[in-house]
Design an enzyme around this catalytic site. Structure first.
Site, PDB file in Angstrom:
ATOM      1  N   GLU A   1      15.949  44.669 -45.278  1.00  0.00           N
ATOM      2  CA  GLU A   1      17.041  44.375 -46.420  1.00  0.00           C
ATOM      3  C   GLU A   1      16.901  43.086 -46.921  1.00  0.00           C
ATOM      4  O   GLU A   1      17.463  42.978 -48.035  1.00  0.00           O
ATOM      5  CB  GLU A   1      18.341  45.124 -45.789  1.00  0.00           C
ATOM      6  CG  GLU A   1      18.322  46.588 -45.733  1.00  0.00           C
ATOM      7  CD  GLU A   1      18.307  47.434 -47.008  1.00  0.00           C
ATOM      8  OE1 GLU A   1      18.570  46.837 -47.969  1.00  0.00           O
ATOM      9  OE2 GLU A   1      17.584  48.485 -47.018  1.00  0.00           O
TER      10      GLU A   1
ATOM     11  N   HIS B   1      11.470  45.985 -50.786  1.00  0.00           N
ATOM     12  CA  HIS B   1      10.969  46.789 -49.729  1.00  0.00           C
ATOM     13  C   HIS B   1       9.476  46.622 -49.635  1.00  0.00           C
ATOM     14  O   HIS B   1       8.673  46.599 -48.696  1.00  0.00           O
ATOM     15  CB  HIS B   1      11.542  48.078 -49.339  1.00  0.00           C
ATOM     16  CG  HIS B   1      12.968  48.159 -49.089  1.00  0.00           C
ATOM     17  ND1 HIS B   1      13.586  47.439 -47.821  1.00  0.00           N
ATOM     18  CD2 HIS B   1      14.169  48.561 -49.628  1.00  0.00           C
ATOM     19  CE1 HIS B   1      14.600  47.696 -47.772  1.00  0.00           C
ATOM     20  NE2 HIS B   1      15.031  48.243 -48.648  1.00  0.00           N
TER      21      HIS B   1
ATOM     22  N   HIS C   1      15.265  46.429 -56.306  1.00  0.00           N
ATOM     23  CA  HIS C   1      15.665  46.496 -54.613  1.00  0.00           C
ATOM     24  C   HIS C   1      14.359  47.108 -53.965  1.00  0.00           C
ATOM     25  O   HIS C   1      14.091  46.833 -52.944  1.00  0.00           O
ATOM     26  CB  HIS C   1      16.925  47.392 -54.568  1.00  0.00           C
ATOM     27  CG  HIS C   1      17.430  47.426 -53.097  1.00  0.00           C
ATOM     28  ND1 HIS C   1      18.243  46.779 -52.713  1.00  0.00           N
ATOM     29  CD2 HIS C   1      17.117  48.367 -52.435  1.00  0.00           C
ATOM     30  CE1 HIS C   1      18.569  47.088 -51.378  1.00  0.00           C
ATOM     31  NE2 HIS C   1      17.561  48.123 -51.201  1.00  0.00           N
ATOM     32  N   GLU C   2      13.992  48.366 -54.433  1.00  0.00           N
ATOM     33  CA  GLU C   2      13.014  49.110 -53.713  1.00  0.00           C
ATOM     34  C   GLU C   2      11.527  48.130 -53.461  1.00  0.00           C
ATOM     35  O   GLU C   2      10.795  48.275 -52.934  1.00  0.00           O
ATOM     36  CB  GLU C   2      12.649  50.353 -54.233  1.00  0.00           C
ATOM     37  CG  GLU C   2      14.074  51.322 -54.043  1.00  0.00           C
ATOM     38  CD  GLU C   2      14.450  51.328 -52.953  1.00  0.00           C
ATOM     39  OE1 GLU C   2      13.685  51.306 -51.721  1.00  0.00           O
ATOM     40  OE2 GLU C   2      15.762  51.726 -52.896  1.00  0.00           O
TER      41      GLU C   2
END
Length: 489
Positions: free
Chosen positions: A284, A258, A254-255
């Site tokens: 997101e 980003h 997930h990170e």
């Protein structure tokens, strides 16, 4: 120098200082000694005062009035600098500095309160944060809706009413899907002991498979996973539970979504207002499509199963098919960051309704925990057993990020649209993912979304990428198709 050249040179220094302030925040969550919290609050306040002065400097107004843009990038920079100038001038310097100081201190107090389950001891500092953000929202709104003004800082040109309408459209199909899946036999669960060092090593391997450039980044541990920085210094964190390797792996992915966005922005935009993600919703969309549509796909899970066996030996699940079902297991868990795709948006809807009521003065701080627990029981069918599983689980309110939460669901909606377009353009995507080959998907996302940074407004960024309008339909269609198949209902 022309007015435009002077403006952009001045802005470059402002962006560089903002990166320094971001690095202080990264350090606070990863390496800073606990006893330095109050001092760090003063440091953050001092730097925020400098940034506020630069962002409201009257010279900006003069340059903006005289600057002549020729290229698309120059027009976009003028638009974004003008927006920041108009917005920042509404907030008194005293208030901006005090918000920076109090939220920095509150972050450390939250981490301690979360560890000790001391909600009552944390409420006084949270009350200060709420009051400061209410004051800021009122200043920004200039007679309008204070919550909308805060939301606009994370997702420009979006209102709370628009978010409420989106959630109203999404909720019935999500609730109906949840009921059907929860009535089916449960998916298998991955159990066992997974040593921390092996988890971190596999997380780093997967991060690089998803394109994360460790020459311009690093992976550390934090209480709450996050990504920090832009341009050529983009850092991420994860957290490790030796009984649950999926938490670390998927938090990392997930990170990396980003971080990949930031690292892939055109280098010519570095240290300019275009050199960062255009909004939190678009940000997101990248983290969620990396984590969910790509990394939780059955095809990728089949490849990941082999890497898990290589690192940890035989698993508690029968094979790659059961591993994919375990990765996508639907359960009414407490923690938003660990929530499955069916439940995730219900977590966001809860937080949106509560923070909007809190900012508008319709919900008292002293009633927030009860309101949270009542809503959670209603939506998830489970009673909150302790504060760290309830309103103390997220860092967002302690650091004053009111208006941030709805961008997570907006990111899911954007990701649904991007995924549909990606699948249409790459019909052999599952074949690639089953080999752990993400290159085609990553190049598509880089070309369509990431390289442009802040060049276009948020919704236009997604519409340009997909070649059509944005809506919740593709996300809901994807969720229904995926989970009804996995659960055979």
């Amino acid at each position: 120098m022309s007015a435009l050249a002077e403006l952009l040179a001045f802005q470059r220094e402002t962006e560089a200082l903002a990166q320094v302030m971001g690095r202080l925040g990264w350090d606070q969550e990863t390496m800073m000694p606990r006893g330095a919290a109050d001092q760090r609050g003063d440091e953050m306040a001092a730097l925020e005062s400098v940034l506020h002065a630069r962002r409201t400097d009257p010279k900006l107004g003069d340059w903006l009035a005289k600057a002549q843009a020729e290229t698309e990038a120059e027009h976009a920079q003028l638009r974004l600098i003008s927006r920041s100038y108009d917005r920042t001038r509404k907030v008194p310097a005293r208030l901006a500095a005090e918000i920076a100081r109090v939220t920095s201190v509150a972050q450390g107090k939250w981490a301690e309160a979360r560890k000790t389950e001391d909600l009552a001891g944390f409420l006084p500092v949270l009350g200060k944060v709420v009051a400061l953000r209410q004051e800021e929202g009122a200043a920004l709104a200039d007679g309008g809706d204070a919550y909308d003004a805060l939301l606009d800082g994370y997702e420009p040109d979006l209102t709370g009413d628009e978010i409420a309408s989106l959630f109203k459209a999404m909720r019935p199909r999500i609730v109906a899907l949840r009921e059907r899946v929860m009535a089916a036999p449960p998916a298998p669960e991955l159990t066992g002991h997974f040593p921390k060092a092996a988890q971190l090593a596999l997380s780093a391997e997967i991060a690089q498979a998803f394109g994360y450039d460790l020459a311009r980044g690093r992976i550390d541990e934090a209480v709450h996973p996050f990504s920090s920085g832009s341009f050529n210094d983009v850092r991420i964190t994860t957290r490790v539970d030796e009984t649950d390797p999926l938490g670390a792996l998927y938090s990392t992915i997930h990170e990396v979504g980003h971080a990949g966005y930031e690292q892939n922005i055109d280098q010519s935009h570095g240290l300019t207002v275009l050199g960062q993600g255009v909004s939190m919703g678009v940000h997101e969309s990248q983290s969620r499509i990396y984590e969910n549509q790509l990394a939780r796909s059955s095809a990728f899970c089949h490849w990941l199963y082999g890497r898990m066996v290589d690192r940890f030996g035989p698993l508690s699940v029968a094979g790659p098919d059961d591993f994919a079902r375990a990765v996508n297991r639907v359960a009414s868990g407490y923690i938003r960051t660990e929530a499955d795709e069916v439940h995730y948006n219900l977590h966001i809807m809860l937080r949106f309704d509560l923070e909007r009521a809190l900012m508008r003065g319709d919900l008292a701080l002293g009633d927030l925990e009860a309101a949270w627990n009542d809503r959670f029981l209603s939506d998830f069918g489970v009673a909150v057993d302790r504060p760290s599983h309830g309103m103390l689980q997220d860092v967002h309110w302690p650091v004053g990020l009111f208006g941030y939460f709805p961008t997570y669901s907006l990111g899911n909606v954007y990701a649904g649209c991007l995924h549909a377009a990606l699948r249409a353009d790459l019909p052999a995507l599952d074949d690639d993912l089953s080999r752990g080959d993400l290159s085609g998907a990553l190049l598509w996302l880089k070309t369509r979304v990431q390289t442009h940074g802040g060049l276009r407004p948020p919704r236009q960024t997604i519409e340009h990428a997909i070649g059509g309008p944005v809506g919740e339909g593709p996300l809901l269609d994807y969720l229904e198709a995926k989970f009804l198949s996995l659960y055979k209902v």
